[in-house]
Structures are given as structure tokens and as C-alpha cells.
Design a protein around this motif. Structure first.
Motif, mmCIF file in Angstrom:
data_model
loop_
_atom_site.group_PDB
_atom_site.id
_atom_site.type_symbol
_atom_site.label_atom_id
_atom_site.label_comp_id
_atom_site.label_asym_id
_atom_site.label_seq_id
_atom_site.Cartn_x
_atom_site.Cartn_y
_atom_site.Cartn_z
ATOM 1 N N VAL A 188 2.021 1.733 -3.627
ATOM 2 C CA VAL A 188 1.116 2.449 -4.357
ATOM 3 C C VAL A 188 0.832 3.941 -3.850
ATOM 4 C CG1 VAL A 188 -1.310 2.592 -5.123
ATOM 5 C CG2 VAL A 188 -0.067 0.297 -4.609
ATOM 6 N N GLY A 189 0.918 4.220 -2.827
ATOM 7 C CA GLY A 189 0.862 5.780 -2.110
ATOM 8 C C GLY A 189 1.977 6.471 -3.007
ATOM 9 N N LEU A 227 -6.347 2.012 -10.045
ATOM 10 C CA LEU A 227 -5.779 1.447 -8.616
ATOM 11 C C LEU A 227 -5.122 -0.142 -8.650
ATOM 12 C CD1 LEU A 227 -8.008 3.588 -6.279
ATOM 13 C CD2 LEU A 227 -5.598 4.032 -6.875
ATOM 14 N N LEU A 246 1.292 7.410 -6.436
ATOM 15 C CA LEU A 246 0.366 8.302 -6.593
ATOM 16 C C LEU A 246 0.832 9.883 -6.486
ATOM 17 C CD1 LEU A 246 -2.774 6.700 -4.862
ATOM 18 C CD2 LEU A 246 -2.129 6.860 -7.434
ATOM 19 N N LEU A 272 -2.326 -0.588 -10.693
ATOM 20 C CA LEU A 272 -0.906 0.163 -9.939
ATOM 21 C C LEU A 272 -0.519 -0.982 -8.979
ATOM 22 C CD1 LEU A 272 -1.740 3.931 -9.401
ATOM 23 C CD2 LEU A 272 -0.372 2.718 -11.222
ATOM 24 N N TRP A 273 -1.457 -1.622 -8.194
ATOM 25 C CA TRP A 273 -1.369 -2.452 -7.027
ATOM 26 C C TRP A 273 -0.834 -3.969 -7.524
ATOM 27 C CZ3 TRP A 273 -4.796 -6.597 -4.901
ATOM 28 C CH2 TRP A 273 -4.191 -7.185 -4.062
ATOM 29 N N GLY A 318 -4.458 9.548 -13.736
ATOM 30 C CA GLY A 318 -5.761 9.426 -12.928
ATOM 31 C C GLY A 318 -6.742 10.561 -13.205
ATOM 32 N N THR A 350 0.760 -1.187 0.054
ATOM 33 C CA THR A 350 -0.077 0.122 -0.173
ATOM 34 C C THR A 350 0.768 1.477 -0.089
ATOM 35 O OG1 THR A 350 -1.708 -1.250 1.124
ATOM 36 C CG2 THR A 350 -1.773 1.232 1.047
ATOM 37 N N LEU A 385 -11.384 4.524 -12.017
ATOM 38 C CA LEU A 385 -10.537 4.621 -10.992
ATOM 39 C C LEU A 385 -10.294 3.452 -10.110
ATOM 40 C CD1 LEU A 385 -12.143 7.932 -9.209
ATOM 41 C CD2 LEU A 385 -10.324 7.495 -10.725
ATOM 42 N N THR A 386 -11.142 2.614 -10.013
ATOM 43 C CA THR A 386 -11.064 1.370 -9.517
ATOM 44 C C THR A 386 -9.947 0.092 -10.315
ATOM 45 O OG1 THR A 386 -13.116 1.099 -8.478
ATOM 46 C CG2 THR A 386 -12.026 -1.174 -8.840
ATOM 47 N N GLN A 419 -0.488 10.927 -11.499
ATOM 48 C CA GLN A 419 -1.486 11.866 -11.284
ATOM 49 C C GLN A 419 -2.183 12.326 -12.738
ATOM 50 O OE1 GLN A 419 0.331 14.958 -9.026
ATOM 51 N NE2 GLN A 419 0.601 13.844 -6.881
#
Length: 288
Positions: free
Chosen positions: A8-9, A241, A12, A244-245, A21, A5, A237-238, A18
Motif C-alpha cells: 500500500v505504501g 485507503l 501511495l 487500496l488495501w 487522494g 502495508t 481518506l479512510t 496521489q
């Protein structure tokens, strides 16, 4: 391989991520509404033709030393406007799209072969390059996010009648030819504008799939458009993410996410009334 996590942060926080997204969020507002048009007018061949036209525009841009995506947008917009007079019937438009698709891909391959331009740059956009989204791409998507829903809100009765029954719309005084031309140009530009996000081969994830889910969930044009935009936002968006994860390519993940939503929506019992019936009936003059 999956990322933590925290990783991933950190991703972002990167400017390219960005921008990607933001582009997906803007695309979720305008492009699913374009998908409603594609499904409602039954013009599925248009998006395939515009993929090939976009490739031709990219090839011309590489040859002329211009921005390939801007050339693709211009080529698609001109093609959409050019085939509008042939859109009197779905059959006529399908034939025109088949001819346009064949000519566009042949011309693109000829330009790439004769000019000696490196074709890898052009064909790379078939698979998407979401992290290379630039300011110009975001501006195009932002314009579509304003213009497409704005047109539906401004002329929602006319659009509802056109999507429900072309002849009924014409008899009711709707400017069918002009409105059809505008919608075709918007479809063409939307397909070109979404190419960098998912690639030309997967552009349906941003346009058609949210619209298919929305038609199952909505009962009128207004609710279908709302469901399409909502579905697009959730899916984009889902999917982004999750990509990316998992450290996977975003394009295929977006398609699979959107496909799962469509399949889930089709588990809901189908409504008896045609989705356009409420809008069309409300637009007819009263006999009292």
C-alpha cells in the motif's frame, strides 16, 4: 485479496494514486457542503437530473473531440442556471428536474447512436475512474473547495434562512432567487465534478451521505457544515485507503464507508430543535 502495508505504501508513491487522494481530500471540503444544500432545500431530484445532463455533456464532448469532463461541467452549470427560475417551490423544481432528466438521457443516447461514437467511454464514467483524475479535475475540485465553504461563510445567515424557510427568507430581505440560482449551479457543478471519483451512480457518497450524518450531529448551520466537512474527510481518506488495501474498487468502498458513518450517527438520540432553528432565529430582527 489484501495487500501488505508495504505494498500500500508503494501504491501511495504512484502519481495517479496521489492525484486520486488529493482529489478526494478536496472533494471532502466542498462537496459535503453541497450535500447540506441538497438536503436543506429538499432538492434530491436535482442530483439525478445532473447525472443524466453530465452524460449528455460527455457524449457531446466525445462527438466534438473536446474534453468530455469539461463539457459535462458546462452542461450541468448551464442546466442548473436554467432551472433556477422554476425553483420557486420544491414541487416546481421536482417537475422540472424530471423533465430535464428525461430529455437529457434521451438526447445523450441519440447523440451516441447517431454519431457512431463509442458509448463505452461515456458510460464508463457512470462507474467512476478515480485513478484517471487529471489536473483539470483537481482544479475544479479545488475551486469548489474554496467557493462553496466561502459562500457559506460570507452569506451564512442568508443561506441559513433560505434552508430553514424560503418565505421567511424572502420577507427578511434575502435575495432568494439569486441565492437559489447560485446554489443550484454549485450543486450541478459539484455533481459533475465528482463523477470521475465515484461514478455518477455513486456520487451520493461524496455529497449527500456526509450531509445526512452532519444533520444528525450538528445543532446549527455552522456546526452542520463543520461536521459535514469533517465526516467527508474521514470517509474519503479512510475509504480510499481501505480500497487500496483490499484491492477493491474505491467507489463502492467509499459509499459503504459513508453509509456506515450515517448509520452510526443515527444511533445518537435526535435533537429536539430543528437544525436550522438557531440560525433562523438569530437572523430575525429583534422586537426590543
Amino acid at each position: 485479496m489484501t495487500l501488505a502495508t508495504a505494498d500500500v505504501g508503494e501504491l501511495l508513491q504512484l502519481l495517479p494514486v496521489q492525484r486520486a487522494g488529493l482529489a478526494l481530500l478536496l472533494a471532502a471540503i466542498g462537496l459535503p457542503v453541497v450535500g447540506v444544500v441538497i438536503v436543506g432545500l429538499d432538492i434530491m431530484p436535482v442530483r439525478f437530473a445532473m447525472m443524466h445532463v453530465a452524460l449528455l455533456g460527455i457524449a457531446i464532448g466525445l462527438l466534438a473531440g473536446l474534453d468530455p469532463m469539461l463539457c459535462a461541467l458546462a452542461a450541468c452549470a448551464l442546466s442548473g442556471a436554467g432551472v433556477a427560475p422554476l425553483a420557486r417551490t420544491p414541487d416546481g423544481l421536482s417537475g422540472a428536474m424530471g423533465l430535464l432528466m428525461s430529455l437529457a438521457i434521451a438526447a445523450a443516447l441519440l447523440v451516441l447512436a447517431v454519431s457512431g461514437v463509442n458509448a463505452s467511454g461515456a458510460f464508463a464514467l457512470l462507474w467512476g475512474s478515480i485513478l484517471s483524475v487529471g489536473t483539470a479535475d483537481i482544479v475544479v475540485l479545488a475551486v469548489l473547495a474554496v467557493v462553496v465553504p466561502g459562500l457559506f461563510w460570507w452569506r451564512r445567515q442568508d443561506v441559513g434562512l433560505l434552508l430553514y424557510d424560503r418565505e421567511l427568507a424572502q420577507c427578511s430581505g434575502v435575495p432568494v432567487r439569486a441565492l437559489t440560482a447560485i446554489l443550484l449551479v454549485l450543486v450541478a457543478v459539484a455533481v459533475a465534478g465528482a463523477i470521475k471519483l465515484t461514478g455518477a451512480l455513486l456520487v451520493d457518497a461524496l455529497t449527500l451521505l456526509p450531509a445526512l450524518a452532519a444533520r444528525r450531529l450538528g445543532s446549527s448551520l455552522k456546526s452542520i457544515v463543520a461536521w459535514a466537512v469533517g465526516t467527508g474527510i474521514v470517509v474519503n481518506l479512510t475509504g480510499f485507503l481501505v480500497a487500496l488495501w483490499l484491492d477493491w474498487p474505491p467507489g463502492p468502498v467509499l459509499v459503504l464507508t459513508a453509509g456506515a458513518v450515517v448509520l452510526a450517527a443515527h444511533l445518537i438520540p435526535e435533537r429536539r430543535n430543528t437544525p436550522w432553528r438557531a440560525t433562523a432565529s438569530a437572523s430575525l430582527p429583534s422586537s426590543h
